[in-house]
Scaffold this motif. Structure first.
Motif, PDB file in Angstrom:
ATOM      1  N   LEU A  89       0.867  -1.177   0.000  1.00 38.52           N
ATOM      2  CA  LEU A  89       0.000   0.000   0.000  1.00 38.52           C
ATOM      3  C   LEU A  89       0.901   1.223   0.000  1.00 38.52           C
ATOM      4  CD1 LEU A  89      -2.850   1.311   0.348  1.00 38.52           C
ATOM      5  CD2 LEU A  89      -2.424   1.215   2.822  1.00 38.52           C
ATOM      6  N   ARG A  90       0.613   2.167  -0.904  1.00 38.00           N
ATOM      7  CA  ARG A  90       1.402   3.398  -0.980  1.00 38.00           C
ATOM      8  C   ARG A  90       0.457   4.593  -0.919  1.00 38.00           C
ATOM      9  NH1 ARG A  90       4.248   5.511  -6.341  1.00 38.00           N
ATOM     10  NH2 ARG A  90       2.372   6.749  -6.405  1.00 38.00           N
ATOM     11  N   VAL A  91       0.765   5.516  -0.011  1.00 37.97           N
ATOM     12  CA  VAL A  91       0.006   6.763   0.118  1.00 37.97           C
ATOM     13  C   VAL A  91       1.001   7.897  -0.075  1.00 37.97           C
ATOM     14  CG1 VAL A  91      -1.430   8.185   1.621  1.00 37.97           C
ATOM     15  CG2 VAL A  91      -1.596   5.693   1.744  1.00 37.97           C
ATOM     16  N   GLN A  92       0.667   8.819  -0.983  1.00 39.12           N
ATOM     17  CA  GLN A  92       1.595   9.905  -1.305  1.00 39.12           C
ATOM     18  C   GLN A  92       0.874  11.243  -1.299  1.00 39.12           C
ATOM     19  OE1 GLN A  92       4.780   9.596  -4.384  1.00 39.12           O
ATOM     20  NE2 GLN A  92       3.384  10.902  -5.526  1.00 39.12           N
ATOM     21  N   THR A 118      -2.821  14.133  -3.988  1.00 40.01           N
ATOM     22  CA  THR A 118      -2.872  12.957  -3.124  1.00 40.01           C
ATOM     23  C   THR A 118      -3.086  11.730  -4.001  1.00 40.01           C
ATOM     24  OG1 THR A 118      -3.879  14.240  -1.351  1.00 40.01           O
ATOM     25  CG2 THR A 118      -4.090  11.872  -1.194  1.00 40.01           C
ATOM     26  N   ASP A 119      -2.365  10.652  -3.695  1.00 38.01           N
ATOM     27  CA  ASP A 119      -2.418   9.447  -4.497  1.00 38.01           C
ATOM     28  C   ASP A 119      -2.361   8.233  -3.565  1.00 38.01           C
ATOM     29  OD1 ASP A 119      -2.249   8.087  -7.077  1.00 38.01           O
ATOM     30  OD2 ASP A 119      -0.191   7.588  -6.485  1.00 38.01           O
ATOM     31  N   VAL A 136      -6.595   5.499  -6.354  1.00 36.98           N
ATOM     32  CA  VAL A 136      -7.391   6.713  -6.522  1.00 36.98           C
ATOM     33  C   VAL A 136      -6.479   7.913  -6.300  1.00 36.98           C
ATOM     34  CG1 VAL A 136      -9.589   5.666  -5.828  1.00 36.98           C
ATOM     35  CG2 VAL A 136      -8.124   6.712  -4.103  1.00 36.98           C
ATOM     36  N   GLY A 137      -6.872   9.030  -6.884  1.00 33.02           N
ATOM     37  CA  GLY A 137      -6.077  10.238  -6.721  1.00 33.02           C
ATOM     38  C   GLY A 137      -6.946  11.486  -6.758  1.00 33.02           C
ATOM     39  N   SER A 160      -9.142  10.987 -10.056  1.00 28.05           N
ATOM     40  CA  SER A 160      -8.746   9.879 -10.915  1.00 28.05           C
ATOM     41  C   SER A 160      -8.861   8.563 -10.161  1.00 28.05           C
ATOM     42  CB  SER A 160      -7.315  10.072 -11.428  1.00 28.05           C
ATOM     43  OG  SER A 160      -6.402  10.061 -10.345  1.00 28.05           O
ATOM     44  N   ALA A 161      -9.035   7.490 -10.926  1.00 25.73           N
ATOM     45  CA  ALA A 161      -9.076   6.138 -10.378  1.00 25.73           C
ATOM     46  C   ALA A 161      -8.613   5.194 -11.477  1.00 25.73           C
ATOM     47  CB  ALA A 161     -10.486   5.778  -9.924  1.00 25.73           C
TER      48      ALA A 161
END
Length: 181
Positions: A89-92, A118-119, A136-137, A160-161
């Protein structure tokens, strides 16, 4: 866990005014650019990494008719958790600010742009031959132009998704990928 591993960089470039081809007069074309940045990798646990990085810059350009100033800053924070070799899992989060102005020109111009992003992405395996990646972003851009544009400022949003499926046909040699955004 481990201690953070910081890195710092900072180049500076400069070009002095050139001489004209008809004597010792200088051409007003000097410029300079300064940039600095940092990156820090922090291993919060054996499976979770935090990366912080950012940059800042400033440039100054002179010509016969104007002077232009460009500057900006950005910062990124990314947390990645590896659940296994095939799942993470990556959260940016990202912020960028860019600004340009020509204060001494005949028609002064300025432009200010801020970007917030945010991504979120998640990858997981299904069986031994299939991997799903989805995310999602959200991005928000706000700009202001210091000249007679209409509207003078805008707020632009982008959602975006996506989803992507990778299927191994021949292990480590041939993969079929299908996805949608």
């Amino acid at each position: 866990t481990s201690s953070p591993r910081p890195q710092i960089c900072g180049p500076f470039d400069q070009n002095h005014a050139n001489l004209s081809s008809i004597g010792s007069d200088t051409i007003k074309d000097a410029w300079s650019m300064t940039q600095g940045g940092f990156r820090m990798d922090y291993y919060m646990t054996k499976k979770t990494t935090l990366v912080l990085q950012g940059d800042a810059y400033r440039g100054d350009e002179n010509s016969e008719t104007k002077r232009a100033i460009t500057e900006g800053q950005n910062v990124r924070a990314r947390i990645t958790t590896n659940f296994s070799d095939k799942s993470n899992l990556r959260v940016q989060f990202y912020y960028d600010h860019a600004y340009r102005t020509t204060p001494k020109s005949r028609n002064p111009f300025s432009y200010d742009l801020k970007t917030y992003d945010t991504d979120i992405r998640h990858r997981f395996a299904i069986g031994g031959r299939q991997s799903i990646l989805y995310g999602v972003g959200f991005q928000l851009r706000e700009d202001i132009a210091g000249i007679s544009f209409h509207p003078k400022g805008r707020s632009m949003q982008l959602y975006s998704a996506f989803v992507m499926d990778e299927i191994s046909i021949v292990k480590e040699k041939l993969v079929f990928t299908i996805g949608s955004k």
